[in-house]
Design an enzyme around this catalytic site. Structure first.
Site, PDB file in Angstrom:
ATOM      1  N   PHE A 159       0.828  -1.212   0.000  1.00 54.99           N
ATOM      2  CA  PHE A 159       0.000   0.000   0.000  1.00 54.99           C
ATOM      3  C   PHE A 159       0.866   1.268   0.000  1.00 54.99           C
ATOM      4  CE2 PHE A 159      -2.285   3.396   2.223  1.00 54.99           C
ATOM      5  CZ  PHE A 159      -3.413   3.501   1.429  1.00 54.99           C
ATOM      6  N   ILE A 160       1.759   1.373   0.960  1.00 62.33           N
ATOM      7  CA  ILE A 160       2.592   2.576   1.062  1.00 62.33           C
ATOM      8  C   ILE A 160       3.587   2.638  -0.087  1.00 62.33           C
ATOM      9  CG2 ILE A 160       4.326   3.777   2.471  1.00 62.33           C
ATOM     10  CD1 ILE A 160       2.850   2.672   4.950  1.00 62.33           C
ATOM     11  N   TYR A 181       6.706  -8.482  16.780  1.00 59.87           N
ATOM     12  CA  TYR A 181       6.623  -7.601  15.612  1.00 59.87           C
ATOM     13  C   TYR A 181       7.140  -6.214  15.960  1.00 59.87           C
ATOM     14  CZ  TYR A 181       4.644  -4.703  11.928  1.00 59.87           C
ATOM     15  OH  TYR A 181       4.480  -3.792  10.909  1.00 59.87           O
ATOM     16  N   GLY A 224       2.072  -7.622  -0.466  1.00 55.06           N
ATOM     17  CA  GLY A 224       1.753  -6.625  -1.481  1.00 55.06           C
ATOM     18  C   GLY A 224       0.999  -7.285  -2.627  1.00 55.06           C
ATOM     19  N   ALA A 229      11.337   2.225   7.107  1.00 55.49           N
ATOM     20  CA  ALA A 229      10.006   2.425   7.695  1.00 55.49           C
ATOM     21  C   ALA A 229       9.872   1.610   8.967  1.00 55.49           C
ATOM     22  CB  ALA A 229       8.926   2.027   6.696  1.00 55.49           C
ATOM     23  N   ASN A 240       8.142  -9.417  -3.080  1.00 57.25           N
ATOM     24  CA  ASN A 240       7.861 -10.841  -3.268  1.00 57.25           C
ATOM     25  C   ASN A 240       6.366 -11.138  -3.278  1.00 57.25           C
ATOM     26  OD1 ASN A 240       7.098 -10.750  -0.580  1.00 57.25           O
ATOM     27  ND2 ASN A 240       8.680 -12.155   0.141  1.00 57.25           N
TER      28      ASN A 240
END
Length: 161
Positions: free
Chosen positions: A11-12, A149, A36, A117, A32
């Site tokens: 998305f980003i 995470y 996405g 990010a 990959n």
């Protein structure tokens, strides 16, 4: 400017690709497609200055070639999504930590700029809003996979490497 975006079909990454192309920059993406989607960048395929490869950043020889051709790397590739994080915490850590290690290793060899990010999850259970990068982290119990995470995405902010 020539930009490489890891995780560029997310998305980003797809929106960043679009904006950079609008500003006249060249954009290459590596993704990959684990989270996405090629649908996110299909409209960019015909744009001048856009290129992509469907592969993992763990393919170090390919990654090194793409880093050679860019001026800056936007490292967005990561294991994401609540279901994946909860069900496969070790995979999450391996993907996020090792993937970043590989990108930084090759970018450092060629002295390329890297933007990494992170996520709001790194602020943990803090109630001190707005969050600030310099504040202490308060995470939950290590038995909760959510915090694996958060730890895998924590970065040193504002400091040159």
């Amino acid at each position: 400017m020539k930009a490489l975006i890891t995780g560029g079909a997310g998305f980003i990454g797809s929106h960043l690709s679009e904006r950079l192309l609008q500003c006249g920059h060249e954009v290459g993406i590596i993704d990959n497609l684990s989270t996405g989607s090629i649908d996110n960048v299909l409209h960019l395929k015909s744009k001048p200055g856009f290129s992509y490869v469907i592969d993992t950043i763990d393919n170090e020889s390919l990654l090194a070639e793409w880093i050679d051709r860019c001026d800056v790397v936007f490292h967005l590739a990561a294991a994401v999504g609540v279901k994946l994080i909860v069900e496969r915490p070790v995979h999450t850590i391996e993907t996020n930590v090792h993937g970043t290690e590989v990108v930084l290793k090759h970018a450092n060899k060629k002295k390329k700029l890297v933007f990494i990010a992170s996520t709001s999850e790194v602020y943990g259970k803090s109630t001190d809003v707005p969050f600030r990068e310099g504040q202490d982290l308060v995470l939950g119990a290590t038995a909760k996979h959510r915090w694996a995470y958060a730890c895998s995405k924590a970065r040193i902010c504002g400091q040159p490497l």
